[in-house]
Design an enzyme around this catalytic site. Sequence first.
Site, mmCIF file in Angstrom:
data_model
loop_
_atom_site.group_PDB
_atom_site.id
_atom_site.type_symbol
_atom_site.label_atom_id
_atom_site.label_comp_id
_atom_site.label_asym_id
_atom_site.label_seq_id
_atom_site.Cartn_x
_atom_site.Cartn_y
_atom_site.Cartn_z
ATOM 1 N N ASN A 1 29.825 51.428 44.612
ATOM 2 C CA ASN A 1 28.653 51.394 43.748
ATOM 3 C C ASN A 1 28.892 50.336 42.684
ATOM 4 O O ASN A 1 29.805 50.473 41.874
ATOM 5 C CB ASN A 1 28.450 52.766 43.089
ATOM 6 C CG ASN A 1 28.238 53.859 44.123
ATOM 7 O OD1 ASN A 1 27.562 53.664 45.118
ATOM 8 N ND2 ASN A 1 28.839 55.014 43.894
ATOM 9 N N ASP B 1 39.743 61.374 44.432
ATOM 10 C CA ASP B 1 38.589 61.588 43.550
ATOM 11 C C ASP B 1 38.633 63.035 43.041
ATOM 12 O O ASP B 1 38.877 63.981 43.799
ATOM 13 C CB ASP B 1 37.291 61.320 44.317
ATOM 14 C CG ASP B 1 36.085 61.181 43.400
ATOM 15 O OD1 ASP B 1 35.501 60.091 43.356
ATOM 16 O OD2 ASP B 1 35.722 62.183 42.730
ATOM 17 N N HIS C 1 35.656 49.965 41.632
ATOM 18 C CA HIS C 1 36.411 50.819 42.552
ATOM 19 C C HIS C 1 35.701 50.955 43.894
ATOM 20 O O HIS C 1 34.480 50.815 43.974
ATOM 21 C CB HIS C 1 36.637 52.214 41.955
ATOM 22 C CG HIS C 1 35.377 52.898 41.520
ATOM 23 N ND1 HIS C 1 34.786 52.643 40.310
ATOM 24 C CD2 HIS C 1 34.586 53.820 42.129
ATOM 25 C CE1 HIS C 1 33.690 53.382 40.184
ATOM 26 N NE2 HIS C 1 33.545 54.101 41.291
#
Length: 144
Positions: free
Chosen positions: A93, A37, A106
């Site tokens: 999420n 990330d 993801h």
Amino acid sequence: MKDECKTKGECIFCKIIKKEIPANIVFENEHALSFLDINPANKGHALIIPKKHAETTLDLNEKELKELVVVVLKVAKAVKKTTGSQAFNIIQNDGKLAGQLVMHAHFHIVPRFENDGLDYRTKRTQYAHGEASELAKQINKAIE
Ligand code: AMP
Ligand code: ZN
């Protein structure tokens, strides 16, 4: 011909899959890609995405989900080993109201450390120059 997604051409994660934009890739197979990330909650925070563009996990079929989850756990194990973390959060999420910002399905793997004081929704950290690419390589080597 089936139009997979109207936003596909603009999707940042599809661009990473096509190597049009750089990412610190930790794992790749036929079905999935994993990379660090860019705005990590803790160092080693990795994302795992299906190579097929799907906006949410519910847009994937059972077979595709299984293929993705296998990679999620494979990467989680390697992140834990590489970072020496004691534990990890798997975060997913699903949908804008749930906090999904990138509309390409993801999973997040966030390694957790003693007293890291992490509130993964608000606190993020930063890598030193070259640190993320080195860590991505190490996690890749730890993939079993
Ligand atoms: P979510 O809120 O679940 O949609 O999370 C999207 C995540 O994607 C965030 O944690 C971002 O920091 C991350 N992200 C966005 N763009 C990139 C990029 N180009 N490379 C790596 N991570 C990214
Ligand atoms: Zn996409």
